[in-house]
Design a protein around this motif. Structure first.
Motif, PDB file in Angstrom:
ATOM      1  N   CYS A   1       0.780  -1.233   0.227  1.00 19.46           N
ATOM      2  CA  CYS A   1       0.059  -0.160   0.079  1.00 19.46           C
ATOM      3  C   CYS A   1       0.965   1.035   0.022  1.00 19.46           C
ATOM      4  O   CYS A   1       2.032   1.273   0.331  1.00 19.46           O
ATOM      5  N   ILE A   2       0.313   2.386  -0.664  1.00 27.09           N
ATOM      6  CA  ILE A   2       1.102   3.561  -0.487  1.00 27.09           C
ATOM      7  C   ILE A   2       0.290   4.584   0.577  1.00 27.09           C
ATOM      8  O   ILE A   2      -0.772   4.797   0.236  1.00 27.09           O
ATOM      9  N   TYR A   3       0.996   4.877   1.420  1.00 27.10           N
ATOM     10  CA  TYR A   3       0.676   5.873   2.400  1.00 27.10           C
ATOM     11  C   TYR A   3       1.364   7.306   2.306  1.00 27.10           C
ATOM     12  O   TYR A   3       2.355   7.365   1.858  1.00 27.10           O
ATOM     13  N   SER A   4       0.464   8.344   1.997  1.00 30.16           N
ATOM     14  CA  SER A   4       0.751   9.565   1.850  1.00 30.16           C
ATOM     15  C   SER A   4       0.064  10.840   2.593  1.00 30.16           C
ATOM     16  O   SER A   4      -0.859  10.326   3.249  1.00 30.16           O
ATOM     17  N   ILE A   5       1.007  11.501   3.078  1.00 27.90           N
ATOM     18  CA  ILE A   5       0.499  12.761   3.809  1.00 27.90           C
ATOM     19  C   ILE A   5       0.381  13.972   3.074  1.00 27.90           C
ATOM     20  O   ILE A   5       1.134  14.216   2.432  1.00 27.90           O
ATOM     21  N   SER A   6      -0.700  14.642   3.097  1.00 35.68           N
ATOM     22  CA  SER A   6      -0.905  15.737   2.369  1.00 35.68           C
ATOM     23  C   SER A   6      -1.790  16.952   3.365  1.00 35.68           C
ATOM     24  O   SER A   6      -2.341  16.457   4.300  1.00 35.68           O
TER      25      SER A   6
ATOM     26  N   TYR B   1      -5.076  -4.141   2.161  1.00 37.35           N
ATOM     27  CA  TYR B   1      -5.847  -3.314   2.580  1.00 37.35           C
ATOM     28  C   TYR B   1      -6.732  -2.247   1.326  1.00 37.35           C
ATOM     29  O   TYR B   1      -6.011  -2.479   0.273  1.00 37.35           O
ATOM     30  N   GLY B   2      -7.735  -1.832   1.735  1.00 36.76           N
ATOM     31  CA  GLY B   2      -8.371  -0.982   0.512  1.00 36.76           C
ATOM     32  C   GLY B   2      -7.978   0.623   0.955  1.00 36.76           C
ATOM     33  O   GLY B   2      -7.411   0.911   1.777  1.00 36.76           O
ATOM     34  N   TYR B   3      -8.606   1.558   0.068  1.00 38.56           N
ATOM     35  CA  TYR B   3      -8.410   2.650   0.101  1.00 38.56           C
ATOM     36  C   TYR B   3      -9.064   3.338   1.414  1.00 38.56           C
ATOM     37  O   TYR B   3      -9.991   2.950   1.906  1.00 38.56           O
ATOM     38  N   GLY B   4      -8.208   4.317   2.117  1.00 35.57           N
ATOM     39  CA  GLY B   4      -8.544   5.069   3.365  1.00 35.57           C
ATOM     40  C   GLY B   4      -8.101   6.098   3.456  1.00 35.57           C
ATOM     41  O   GLY B   4      -6.906   6.437   2.968  1.00 35.57           O
ATOM     42  N   SER B   5      -8.520   6.974   4.574  1.00 35.62           N
ATOM     43  CA  SER B   5      -7.791   8.170   5.009  1.00 35.62           C
ATOM     44  C   SER B   5      -8.159   8.465   6.537  1.00 35.62           C
ATOM     45  O   SER B   5      -9.255   8.176   6.955  1.00 35.62           O
ATOM     46  N   VAL B   6      -7.302   9.374   7.067  1.00 31.88           N
ATOM     47  CA  VAL B   6      -7.784   9.603   8.203  1.00 31.88           C
ATOM     48  C   VAL B   6      -7.099  11.024   8.501  1.00 31.88           C
ATOM     49  O   VAL B   6      -6.178  11.545   7.809  1.00 31.88           O
ATOM     50  N   THR B   7      -7.633  11.983   9.135  1.00 31.00           N
ATOM     51  CA  THR B   7      -7.394  13.612   9.401  1.00 31.00           C
ATOM     52  C   THR B   7      -6.504  13.523  10.644  1.00 31.00           C
ATOM     53  O   THR B   7      -6.899  12.964  11.625  1.00 31.00           O
ATOM     54  N   LEU B   8      -5.469  13.811  10.515  1.00 33.64           N
ATOM     55  CA  LEU B   8      -4.517  13.925  11.661  1.00 33.64           C
ATOM     56  C   LEU B   8      -4.436  15.133  12.535  1.00 33.64           C
ATOM     57  O   LEU B   8      -4.285  15.120  13.702  1.00 33.64           O
ATOM     58  N   GLY B   9      -4.985  16.391  12.053  1.00 30.16           N
ATOM     59  CA  GLY B   9      -4.905  17.639  12.718  1.00 30.16           C
ATOM     60  C   GLY B   9      -5.195  18.687  11.427  1.00 30.16           C
ATOM     61  O   GLY B   9      -5.567  18.340  10.393  1.00 30.16           O
ATOM     62  N   THR B  10      -5.255  20.071  12.145  1.00 28.70           N
ATOM     63  CA  THR B  10      -5.431  21.118  11.282  1.00 28.70           C
ATOM     64  C   THR B  10      -4.606  22.100  11.501  1.00 28.70           C
ATOM     65  O   THR B  10      -3.817  22.235  12.664  1.00 28.70           O
ATOM     66  N   SER B  11      -4.317  23.047  10.521  1.00 28.11           N
ATOM     67  CA  SER B  11      -3.373  24.284  10.834  1.00 28.11           C
ATOM     68  C   SER B  11      -4.093  25.427  10.097  1.00 28.11           C
ATOM     69  O   SER B  11      -4.643  25.434   9.251  1.00 28.11           O
ATOM     70  N   VAL B  12      -4.056  26.454  11.132  1.00 28.20           N
ATOM     71  CA  VAL B  12      -4.830  27.840  10.524  1.00 28.20           C
ATOM     72  C   VAL B  12      -3.811  28.658   9.819  1.00 28.20           C
ATOM     73  O   VAL B  12      -2.637  29.207  10.063  1.00 28.20           O
ATOM     74  N   VAL B  13      -4.106  29.013   8.656  1.00 31.40           N
ATOM     75  CA  VAL B  13      -3.508  30.164   7.656  1.00 31.40           C
ATOM     76  C   VAL B  13      -2.119  29.273   7.337  1.00 31.40           C
ATOM     77  O   VAL B  13      -1.860  29.253   6.078  1.00 31.40           O
ATOM     78  N   TYR B  14      -1.316  28.847   8.086  1.00 29.34           N
ATOM     79  CA  TYR B  14      -0.050  28.255   7.776  1.00 29.34           C
ATOM     80  C   TYR B  14      -0.046  26.889   6.970  1.00 29.34           C
ATOM     81  O   TYR B  14      -0.682  26.029   7.678  1.00 29.34           O
ATOM     82  N   GLU B  15       0.383  26.728   5.986  1.00 29.83           N
ATOM     83  CA  GLU B  15       0.457  25.518   5.102  1.00 29.83           C
ATOM     84  C   GLU B  15       1.430  24.461   5.758  1.00 29.83           C
ATOM     85  O   GLU B  15       2.647  24.779   5.942  1.00 29.83           O
ATOM     86  N   PRO B  16       1.123  23.457   6.477  1.00 32.92           N
ATOM     87  CA  PRO B  16       2.145  22.494   6.987  1.00 32.92           C
ATOM     88  C   PRO B  16       3.312  22.094   6.369  1.00 32.92           C
ATOM     89  O   PRO B  16       2.853  21.600   4.901  1.00 32.92           O
ATOM     90  N   THR B  17       4.619  21.948   6.793  1.00 30.29           N
ATOM     91  CA  THR B  17       5.336  20.831   6.222  1.00 30.29           C
ATOM     92  C   THR B  17       4.920  19.447   6.554  1.00 30.29           C
ATOM     93  O   THR B  17       4.188  19.459   7.833  1.00 30.29           O
TER      94      THR B  17
ATOM     95  N   MET C   1       7.994  31.078  22.307  1.00 35.88           N
ATOM     96  CA  MET C   1       8.969  32.333  21.884  1.00 35.88           C
ATOM     97  C   MET C   1       9.796  31.888  20.471  1.00 35.88           C
ATOM     98  O   MET C   1      10.878  32.149  20.584  1.00 35.88           O
ATOM     99  N   GLY C   2       9.146  31.454  19.516  1.00 39.14           N
ATOM    100  CA  GLY C   2       9.833  31.015  18.448  1.00 39.14           C
ATOM    101  C   GLY C   2       8.926  29.774  17.804  1.00 39.14           C
ATOM    102  O   GLY C   2       7.792  29.479  18.212  1.00 39.14           O
ATOM    103  N   ASN C   3       9.581  29.280  16.740  1.00 40.43           N
ATOM    104  CA  ASN C   3       8.718  28.332  15.800  1.00 40.43           C
ATOM    105  C   ASN C   3       9.660  27.175  15.274  1.00 40.43           C
ATOM    106  O   ASN C   3      10.700  27.089  15.318  1.00 40.43           O
ATOM    107  N   ILE C   4       8.943  25.935  15.227  1.00 42.60           N
ATOM    108  CA  ILE C   4       9.622  24.699  14.657  1.00 42.60           C
ATOM    109  C   ILE C   4       9.331  24.865  13.123  1.00 42.60           C
ATOM    110  O   ILE C   4       8.081  24.826  12.544  1.00 42.60           O
ATOM    111  N   VAL C   5      10.227  25.161  12.146  1.00 41.41           N
ATOM    112  CA  VAL C   5       9.868  25.529  10.914  1.00 41.41           C
ATOM    113  C   VAL C   5      10.032  24.443   9.946  1.00 41.41           C
ATOM    114  O   VAL C   5       9.144  24.612   8.999  1.00 41.41           O
ATOM    115  N   SER C   6      10.461  23.383  10.207  1.00 39.63           N
ATOM    116  CA  SER C   6      10.507  22.463   9.384  1.00 39.63           C
ATOM    117  C   SER C   6      10.623  20.889  10.243  1.00 39.63           C
ATOM    118  O   SER C   6      11.062  20.868  11.505  1.00 39.63           O
TER     119      SER C   6
END
Length: 203
Positions: free
Chosen positions: A47-52, A78-94, A146-151
């Motif tokens: 199976c191919i698992y991808s995160i987007s 297994y068959g096709y499937g997906s799960v939402t891991l979380g959300t991010s506001v405004v910022y497009e996640p790495t 007081m800062g960010n985790i950038v990547s």
């Protein structure tokens, strides 16, 4: 349909080297190399698992849903499937993903608030490849916001049980040793325990 099947076969061939999820890398140079080669898809058990990350429709300001997809190819049990891991506001996640027989490790950066002062943090998840259930979730953030985790880039060490997340940051991550603008968070027995990570910072 024939074109789709050919495309999936090609994708599987390209991703096959990542099947085992083993990186065997240690040290600062290897952490930087992982950061530069973050993988958003992995092949496991046919199976191919991808995160987007996808913007929620008709939502302003933009909110991204971070999703893990399972795409079957002919040998997938297994068959096709997906799960939402979380959300991010405004910022497009790495985001990145790794996997082996013990499970899927997925990580991504996120912003939880529209506020300009809201920090970018890191989320790490253990996902069951069969049910796509999130078994474990862990988060990292810079001390006092007081800062960010950038990547980030998630990888599974050669022992098959240790998961590492490496990337760049601003500020000091809570609990880190060392100093600098890069980090490695090492989770021992990630798939079978809730042991917190050891975090090392370096230039």
């Amino acid at each position: 349909m024939r074109f789709f099947k050919m495309a999936v076969y090609l994708c599987a061939a390209v991703l096959f080297p990542a099947c085992g999820g083993e990186d065997g890398m240690t040290g600062q140079d290897d952490a930087l190399a992982q950061q530069e080669s973050a993988v958003s898809s992995v092949s496991l058990d046919g199976c191919i698992y991808s995160i987007s990350a996808y913007p929620q429709p008709n939502v302003t300001p933009t909110v991204y849903d971070v999703k893990l997809f399972r795409q079957p190819i002919p040998t997938c049990v297994y068959g096709y499937g997906s799960v939402t891991l979380g959300t991010s506001v405004v910022y497009e996640p790495t985001r990145s993903v790794a996997g082996n027989a013990l499970g899927i490790a997925a990580s991504y950066t996120k912003k939880s608030s529209l506020s300009g002062s809201a920090p970018i943090t890191l989320s790490v998840h253990h996902v069951d490849p069969a049910t796509l259930t999130v078994i474990r979730s862990s988060g990292l953030g810079v001390f006092m916001g007081m800062g960010n985790i950038v990547s980030e880039n998630v990888a599974i060490a050669a022992d098959g049980t240790t998961v590492t997340v490496s990337g760049s940051k601003t500020g000091v991550i809570s609990g880190e040793s060392g100093s600098g603008s890069h980090y490695t968070a090492r989770y021992p027995d990630f798939f079978t325990s809730t042991t917190p990570p050891t975090i090392i910072a370096f230039p």
